[in-house]
Design a protein around this motif. Structure first.
Motif, PDB file in Angstrom:
ATOM      1  N   TYR A   1      21.911   1.499 -18.744  1.00 33.24           N
ATOM      2  CA  TYR A   1      21.668   2.828 -18.445  1.00 33.24           C
ATOM      3  C   TYR A   1      22.253   3.615 -17.250  1.00 33.24           C
ATOM      4  CZ  TYR A   1      18.058   6.633 -17.025  1.00 33.24           C
ATOM      5  OH  TYR A   1      17.527   7.871 -16.786  1.00 33.24           O
ATOM      6  N   GLN A   2      22.374   2.707 -16.078  1.00 33.17           N
ATOM      7  CA  GLN A   2      23.168   3.246 -14.902  1.00 33.17           C
ATOM      8  C   GLN A   2      24.392   3.795 -15.324  1.00 33.17           C
ATOM      9  OE1 GLN A   2      22.505   0.449 -12.051  1.00 33.17           O
ATOM     10  NE2 GLN A   2      20.379   1.348 -11.535  1.00 33.17           N
TER      11      GLN A   2
ATOM     12  N   LEU B   1      25.533   4.606 -18.311  1.00 34.15           N
ATOM     13  CA  LEU B   1      25.670   5.623 -19.359  1.00 34.15           C
ATOM     14  C   LEU B   1      25.446   7.052 -18.467  1.00 34.15           C
ATOM     15  CD1 LEU B   1      24.006   4.272 -22.392  1.00 34.15           C
ATOM     16  CD2 LEU B   1      26.386   4.656 -21.994  1.00 34.15           C
ATOM     17  N   ARG B   2      24.560   6.917 -17.428  1.00 38.05           N
ATOM     18  CA  ARG B   2      24.190   8.147 -16.702  1.00 38.05           C
ATOM     19  C   ARG B   2      25.195   8.701 -15.847  1.00 38.05           C
ATOM     20  NH1 ARG B   2      19.857  11.313 -17.401  1.00 38.05           N
ATOM     21  NH2 ARG B   2      20.056  11.408 -15.013  1.00 38.05           N
ATOM     22  N   GLU B   3      26.318   7.600 -15.465  1.00 39.05           N
ATOM     23  CA  GLU B   3      27.545   7.957 -14.604  1.00 39.05           C
ATOM     24  C   GLU B   3      28.454   9.146 -15.466  1.00 39.05           C
ATOM     25  OE1 GLU B   3      29.666   4.474 -13.585  1.00 39.05           O
ATOM     26  OE2 GLU B   3      28.090   3.769 -12.439  1.00 39.05           O
TER      27      GLU B   3
END
Length: 100
Positions: free
Chosen positions: A84-85, A87-89
């Protein structure tokens, strides 16, 4: 000791099954019997005894899953968070390095 009086050919076994509405090919029955070692072979002739038919039927039962045991997943909560992290970058554009 077994008697040859009870012996049947795979073709006869298939005909008996088809008479009961069970569709199976002779080839499939022969392959399954060989795979299980549930047959008798003399030369090129294969025949089945009642004990062989029972072994084939027993091995054909579907394996029941235990409802109480949850399946173990190799994917953990930490893996989900890391993905998740990532993909959020924001994406960084890659610049091709030019030779000097």
């Amino acid at each position: 000791m077994h008697s040859f009086d009870d012996a049947i050919s795979p073709a006869v076994a298939v005909a008996m099954l088809q008479g009961q509405g069970i569709k199976i090919s002779e080839r499939t029955l022969r392959e399954r019997a060989r795979e299980l070692g549930a047959c008798r072979v003399i030369g090129k002739a294969m025949f089945l005894l009642p004990v062989d038919i029972e072994a084939i039927l027993e091995a054909s039962k579907p394996v029941r899953r235990s409802a109480s045991a949850p399946s173990a997943s190799a994917w953990s909560e930490a893996d989900s968070l890391a993905l998740y992290q990532r993909l959020r970058e924001p994406r960084k554009k890659r610049q091709a390095k030019l030779p000097d």
